[in-house]
Write a protein that holds these residues in place. Structure first.
Motif, PDB file in Angstrom:
ATOM      1  N   ALA A 141       0.789  -1.261  -0.108  1.00 49.00           N
ATOM      2  CA  ALA A 141      -0.005   0.096   0.014  1.00 49.00           C
ATOM      3  C   ALA A 141       1.008   1.208   0.022  1.00 49.00           C
ATOM      4  O   ALA A 141       0.660   2.095  -0.782  1.00 49.00           O
ATOM      5  CB  ALA A 141      -0.998   0.061   1.031  1.00 49.00           C
ATOM      6  N   LEU A 142       1.828   1.312   0.839  1.00 52.40           N
ATOM      7  CA  LEU A 142       2.775   2.457   0.816  1.00 52.40           C
ATOM      8  C   LEU A 142       3.526   2.616  -0.653  1.00 52.40           C
ATOM      9  O   LEU A 142       3.592   3.617  -1.004  1.00 52.40           O
ATOM     10  CB  LEU A 142       3.814   2.081   2.144  1.00 52.40           C
ATOM     11  CG  LEU A 142       3.385   2.390   3.186  1.00 52.40           C
ATOM     12  CD1 LEU A 142       4.295   1.965   4.355  1.00 52.40           C
ATOM     13  CD2 LEU A 142       2.949   3.901   3.730  1.00 52.40           C
TER      14      LEU A 142
ATOM     15  N   TYR B 241       8.952  -4.353  -4.224  1.00 50.04           N
ATOM     16  CA  TYR B 241       9.683  -3.211  -3.313  1.00 50.04           C
ATOM     17  C   TYR B 241       8.415  -3.282  -2.202  1.00 50.04           C
ATOM     18  O   TYR B 241       9.219  -3.158  -1.046  1.00 50.04           O
ATOM     19  CB  TYR B 241       9.544  -2.025  -3.864  1.00 50.04           C
ATOM     20  CG  TYR B 241      10.622  -0.939  -3.223  1.00 50.04           C
ATOM     21  CD1 TYR B 241      11.889  -0.840  -3.608  1.00 50.04           C
ATOM     22  CD2 TYR B 241      10.262  -0.243  -2.135  1.00 50.04           C
ATOM     23  CE1 TYR B 241      12.925  -0.023  -2.897  1.00 50.04           C
ATOM     24  CE2 TYR B 241      11.013   0.487  -1.500  1.00 50.04           C
ATOM     25  CZ  TYR B 241      12.637   0.446  -1.807  1.00 50.04           C
ATOM     26  OH  TYR B 241      13.415   1.541  -0.966  1.00 50.04           O
ATOM     27  N   GLY B 242       7.212  -3.569  -2.315  1.00 52.15           N
ATOM     28  CA  GLY B 242       6.491  -3.734  -1.297  1.00 52.15           C
ATOM     29  C   GLY B 242       6.809  -4.837  -0.400  1.00 52.15           C
ATOM     30  O   GLY B 242       6.634  -4.799   0.804  1.00 52.15           O
ATOM     31  N   ALA B 243       7.273  -5.757  -0.874  1.00 50.74           N
ATOM     32  CA  ALA B 243       7.820  -7.089  -0.273  1.00 50.74           C
ATOM     33  C   ALA B 243       8.878  -6.682   0.602  1.00 50.74           C
ATOM     34  O   ALA B 243       9.110  -7.248   1.863  1.00 50.74           O
ATOM     35  CB  ALA B 243       8.169  -8.226  -1.071  1.00 50.74           C
TER      36      ALA B 243
ATOM     37  N   GLU C 285      10.329  -5.595   6.814  1.00 53.23           N
ATOM     38  CA  GLU C 285      10.706  -4.669   7.972  1.00 53.23           C
ATOM     39  C   GLU C 285       9.536  -4.565   8.837  1.00 53.23           C
ATOM     40  O   GLU C 285       9.353  -4.598  10.016  1.00 53.23           O
ATOM     41  CB  GLU C 285      10.819  -3.276   7.450  1.00 53.23           C
ATOM     42  CG  GLU C 285      11.659  -2.719   8.670  1.00 53.23           C
ATOM     43  CD  GLU C 285      12.748  -3.423   9.610  1.00 53.23           C
ATOM     44  OE1 GLU C 285      12.995  -3.234  10.649  1.00 53.23           O
ATOM     45  OE2 GLU C 285      13.621  -4.086   9.020  1.00 53.23           O
ATOM     46  N   ILE C 286       8.182  -4.477   8.231  1.00 52.06           N
ATOM     47  CA  ILE C 286       6.838  -4.214   9.093  1.00 52.06           C
ATOM     48  C   ILE C 286       6.711  -5.638   9.883  1.00 52.06           C
ATOM     49  O   ILE C 286       6.352  -5.788  10.919  1.00 52.06           O
ATOM     50  CB  ILE C 286       5.708  -3.905   8.051  1.00 52.06           C
ATOM     51  CG1 ILE C 286       5.900  -2.466   7.553  1.00 52.06           C
ATOM     52  CG2 ILE C 286       4.306  -3.945   8.737  1.00 52.06           C
ATOM     53  CD1 ILE C 286       5.105  -2.029   6.312  1.00 52.06           C
ATOM     54  N   ASP C 287       7.008  -6.736   8.995  1.00 54.23           N
ATOM     55  CA  ASP C 287       6.730  -7.922   9.875  1.00 54.23           C
ATOM     56  C   ASP C 287       7.629  -8.413  11.011  1.00 54.23           C
ATOM     57  O   ASP C 287       7.422  -9.115  11.692  1.00 54.23           O
ATOM     58  CB  ASP C 287       6.702  -9.100   9.086  1.00 54.23           C
ATOM     59  CG  ASP C 287       5.610  -8.977   7.754  1.00 54.23           C
ATOM     60  OD1 ASP C 287       4.537  -8.415   8.068  1.00 54.23           O
ATOM     61  OD2 ASP C 287       5.634  -9.845   6.680  1.00 54.23           O
ATOM     62  N   ARG C 288       8.815  -7.638  11.132  1.00 55.88           N
ATOM     63  CA  ARG C 288       9.569  -7.714  11.904  1.00 55.88           C
ATOM     64  C   ARG C 288       9.327  -7.175  13.658  1.00 55.88           C
ATOM     65  O   ARG C 288       9.708  -7.375  14.574  1.00 55.88           O
ATOM     66  CB  ARG C 288      11.147  -7.041  11.990  1.00 55.88           C
ATOM     67  CG  ARG C 288      11.610  -7.758  10.649  1.00 55.88           C
ATOM     68  CD  ARG C 288      13.129  -7.256  10.726  1.00 55.88           C
ATOM     69  NE  ARG C 288      13.766  -8.201   9.450  1.00 55.88           N
ATOM     70  CZ  ARG C 288      14.545  -7.651   8.612  1.00 55.88           C
ATOM     71  NH1 ARG C 288      14.886  -6.406   8.616  1.00 55.88           N
ATOM     72  NH2 ARG C 288      15.353  -8.416   7.885  1.00 55.88           N
TER      73      ARG C 288
END
Length: 178
Positions: A73-74, A166-168, A173-176
């Motif tokens: 989304a970002l 790039y979303g992955a 990092e979000i999933d960390r």
């Protein structure tokens, strides 16, 4: 719309599109349909007006994607703004911080606002909002690289492939975040 609101709206659009230095009080007044003296009467100075307009609000506009899809989304927002040739708030924000007369104070305030927003969006409660800081850095790089150097553009990339790839990276990092 009141004169004050018209001035804020005009300033928001001009600062967001062109940056702090490139905009004059006279231009803001003309866009708002008033005199430069009225702009100064309401806001005191161009810098004080800028502080109230928050031209980087486009970054923090509501994102409704679930956390598991936040990375894409970002990235989608940055690439879509590029496709539509719209101003890029990630770039405008950093440019404006450099251009303001008191750039150190502006940097600190902008950094705090941005990290608070991203940490809240991600659920990051780590010391120093470490994960939010990494995501913001990645997003700044994406914005600058795609606009300045034309990275992640055709013929090497399809739009959806660039968003996914790039979303992955962002999502990892979000999933960390625990």
């Amino acid at each position: 719309m009141s004169a004050r609101d018209a001035i804020l709206a005009a300033a928001h659009g001009l600062f967001g599109a062109r940056g702090y230095r490139a905009v004059t009080v006279r231009e803001i007044a003309a866009a708002a349909g008033c005199s430069p003296a009225l702009v100064i009467k309401h806001f005191g100075s161009k810098e004080q007006l800028f502080a109230q307009t928050r031209p980087d609000d486009a970054l923090t506009h509501a994102i409704t994607a679930p956390r598991s899809e936040l990375g894409e989304a970002l990235v989608f927002r940055v690439l879509m703004r590029r496709e539509r040739d719209l101003p890029e708030p990630w770039i405008t924000m950093s440019r404006n911080v450099r251009e303001l007369p008191d750039s150190e104070a502006a940097r600190d305030a902008t950094r705090e606002q941005l990290l608070a927003w991203m940490a809240d969006l991600m659920g990051d409660t780590s010391p120093g909002r470490r994960h939010a800081e990494v995501v913001c850095s990645l997003m700044l790089g994406l914005a600058e690289g795609t606009r300045t150097l034309g990275l992640l553009a055709a013929p090497g990339w399809e739009f959806d492939d660039a968003v996914r790839h790039y979303g992955a990276i962002i999502q990892a990092e979000i999933d960390r975040v625990p």
